[in-house]
Design a protein around this motif. Structure first.
Motif, mmCIF file in Angstrom:
data_model
loop_
_atom_site.group_PDB
_atom_site.id
_atom_site.type_symbol
_atom_site.label_atom_id
_atom_site.label_comp_id
_atom_site.label_asym_id
_atom_site.label_seq_id
_atom_site.Cartn_x
_atom_site.Cartn_y
_atom_site.Cartn_z
ATOM 1 N N ILE A 1 0.844 -1.199 0.000
ATOM 2 C CA ILE A 1 0.000 0.000 0.000
ATOM 3 C C ILE A 1 0.877 1.247 0.000
ATOM 4 C CG2 ILE A 1 -1.622 1.362 1.400
ATOM 5 C CD1 ILE A 1 -2.956 -0.967 0.035
ATOM 6 N N ALA B 1 0.582 3.890 -2.897
ATOM 7 C CA ALA B 1 0.165 5.271 -2.598
ATOM 8 C C ALA B 1 1.099 6.246 -3.306
ATOM 9 C CB ALA B 1 0.175 5.514 -1.092
ATOM 10 N N ARG C 1 -2.635 13.663 -7.436
ATOM 11 C CA ARG C 1 -3.222 13.927 -6.119
ATOM 12 C C ARG C 1 -3.156 12.633 -5.331
ATOM 13 N NH1 ARG C 1 -7.634 10.904 -6.222
ATOM 14 N NH2 ARG C 1 -8.705 10.637 -8.201
ATOM 15 N N SER C 2 -3.422 12.743 -4.042
ATOM 16 C CA SER C 2 -3.424 11.553 -3.205
ATOM 17 C C SER C 2 -4.614 10.663 -3.586
ATOM 18 C CB SER C 2 -3.516 12.001 -1.754
ATOM 19 O OG SER C 2 -3.543 10.902 -0.904
ATOM 20 N N PRO C 3 -4.407 9.339 -3.731
ATOM 21 C CA PRO C 3 -5.516 8.455 -4.111
ATOM 22 C C PRO C 3 -6.521 8.280 -2.972
ATOM 23 C CG PRO C 3 -3.584 7.158 -3.577
ATOM 24 C CD PRO C 3 -3.153 8.591 -3.529
ATOM 25 N N THR C 4 -7.761 7.950 -3.323
ATOM 26 C CA THR C 4 -8.727 7.605 -2.278
ATOM 27 C C THR C 4 -8.455 6.175 -1.824
ATOM 28 O OG1 THR C 4 -10.342 6.690 -3.801
ATOM 29 C CG2 THR C 4 -10.494 9.045 -3.363
ATOM 30 N N ILE C 5 -9.059 5.817 -0.701
ATOM 31 C CA ILE C 5 -8.885 4.467 -0.175
ATOM 32 C C ILE C 5 -9.487 3.452 -1.154
ATOM 33 C CG2 ILE C 5 -9.449 2.913 1.749
ATOM 34 C CD1 ILE C 5 -7.418 5.193 2.353
ATOM 35 N N LEU C 6 -10.586 3.841 -1.782
ATOM 36 C CA LEU C 6 -11.227 2.959 -2.759
ATOM 37 C C LEU C 6 -10.277 2.701 -3.933
ATOM 38 C CD1 LEU C 6 -13.884 1.476 -3.400
ATOM 39 C CD2 LEU C 6 -14.599 3.500 -4.675
ATOM 40 N N LEU D 1 -7.076 2.890 -3.935
ATOM 41 C CA LEU D 1 -5.985 2.046 -3.447
ATOM 42 C C LEU D 1 -6.415 0.587 -3.356
ATOM 43 C CD1 LEU D 1 -4.288 4.129 -0.620
ATOM 44 C CD2 LEU D 1 -3.117 3.019 -2.522
ATOM 45 N N SER D 2 -7.639 0.376 -2.864
ATOM 46 C CA SER D 2 -8.090 -1.004 -2.669
ATOM 47 C C SER D 2 -8.262 -1.695 -4.011
ATOM 48 C CB SER D 2 -9.381 -1.042 -1.845
ATOM 49 O OG SER D 2 -10.456 -0.527 -2.601
ATOM 50 N N VAL D 3 -8.728 -0.949 -5.021
ATOM 51 C CA VAL D 3 -8.873 -1.532 -6.359
ATOM 52 C C VAL D 3 -7.484 -1.892 -6.900
ATOM 53 C CG1 VAL D 3 -9.537 -1.058 -8.746
ATOM 54 C CG2 VAL D 3 -11.046 -0.374 -6.863
#
Lengths: 127, 253
Positions: B114, B118, B127-132, B134-136
């Motif tokens: 992760i 990230a 930009r910073s990725p969302t958690i979604l 990242l999970s994908v």
């Protein structure tokens, strides 16, 4: 994946979490708050900020009597707000310079009521 | 701990006196005055099968070492200096006992993945990725991503097998990391101006790193995030500083 990036919690809905005032439960508080924030699309960096903030709030409230910490977390207009209180209140919160600096660096709003044993932080989602 | 400026300078004077005289009586007083810090840190390791009294003993050993080694003229607060020393002593105790916190290997590996993702996604997306997102990318659930981020603390504990930060580490940590750049800039105003362009969290880290002279692992410890993350953020700041300085010199030259 059946997870929506927008909130399916109403704006006025609130999660209340009550935990023993012990360090090993800080993790649960962090996971709850970041879980809520990730549902409304907070980014990795914003989540890291929130993790730091909740951890810092816990460490401000923990050196108190054995008791309980209550976290009230809500989503308000694209922001996640957390109010943490200690029961029994015990001695006033001692917030050093470094703690304040840390909190102010990672959240948008900070309210600290030392006598009442209560800290409120809020962080807006910018994306 | 939280104290008025007056308390603070009185404390500083006592440390200066101890630094000069090495009077054992004064040392004992200074140790006793900070026992609360040792107890506070020892509690963090409570409920791991070791009696709290023992933990307080271990933490007190760290406290005594911190009092011995503290150099008041460096301008650091004693508690800032002592915390990593005491934590180090406690962790060493658990490590020697083989009781360091173990995170499931799966989550440990995910934590590392992760962290890397990230960084990659931040570059790709600008930009910073969302958690979604990242999970994908990590082919896992958002909950697991959050849990992996939470593993920062435990991940650090498991990497304790490598030598921890000691005073010699301070200088070696600087070599080749680009951090020496800041020391070459004499102009404090310029640094302040550069700092002001950074997001608040990055400003905080730069201050902790260069004004409080904390090591990357001390910062990670204090903020309860992984050292990799601290390292990535600092590298990003310094990269930005370098670009701005280059532009500045280009203009004036």
């Amino acid at each position: 994946m059946a997870v929506s990036a927008t909130s399916d919690l109403g704006d006025a809905e609130e999660i209340t979490l009550s935990l023993p005032a012990r360090p090993q439960f800080a993790r649960v508080a962090r996971l709850t708050v970041t879980g809520l924030a990730s549902r409304v699309g907070f980014t990795y960096d914003e989540i890291e900020d929130l993790r730091i903030a909740v951890g810092e709030v816990c460490s401000l409230l923990l050196p108190g009597p054995e008791g309980r910490l209550t976290f009230r977390c809500r989503v308000e207009a694209g922001a996640v707000a957390v109010r943490a209180t200690r029961e029994p209140v015990g001695r006033p919160i001692e917030a050093g310079d470094l703690s304040r600096q840390i909190l102010l660096a990672v959240v948008d709003e900070l309210e600290l009521d030392a006598e009442a044993g209560s800290v409120r932080v809020a962080k807006r989602h910018r994306g | 701990m939280a104290a008025t400026d007056e308390d603070r300078s009185a404390l500083r004077r006592r440390f200066e006196e101890y630094h000069r005289t090495r009077d054992p009586r004064l040392r004992d007083e200074l140790v006793e005055d900070h026992l609360r810090l040792a107890v506070h840190l020892a509690r963090r390791f409570d409920h791991r099968g070791v009696p709290l009294d023992d933990l307080v003993q271990v933490a007190s050993v760290g406290l005594v070492q911190a009092v011995e080694r503290f150099e008041p003229h460096r301008g650091l607060e004693f508690s800032t200096f002592a915390t990593p020393t005491i934590m180090g002593e406690l962790k060493r105790y658990f490590r020697d006992k083989g009781w360091a916190v173990r995170v499931p290997r799966r989550i440990q590996e995910l934590h590392v993945r992760i962290n890397a993702l990230a960084g990659d996604l931040t570059q790709q997306l600008g930009r910073s990725p969302t958690i979604l997102e990242l999970s994908v990318a990590a082919r896992t659930s958002p909950e697991e991503v959050l849990e992996a981020m939470e593993a920062a603390q435990a991940y650090r504990s498991s990497s304790l097998d490598t030598p921890g930060p000691d005073p010699a580490d301070r200088s070696s940590a600087l070599v080749g990391s680009g951090e020496e750049l800041l020391f070459q800039v004499d102009d404090k105003l310029l640094i302040e101006r550069l700092l002001a362009t950074l997001p608040p969290r990055e400003q905080l880290m730069i201050r902790m790193r260069f004004y409080e002279e904390m090591t990357q692992s001390e910062i990670a410890e204090r903020l309860d995030i992984s050292q990799m993350h601290v390292s990535r953020l600092l590298a990003r700041c310094l990269e930005r500083f370098r670009a701005m300085l280059a532009a500045e010199r280009g203009e004036s030259g």
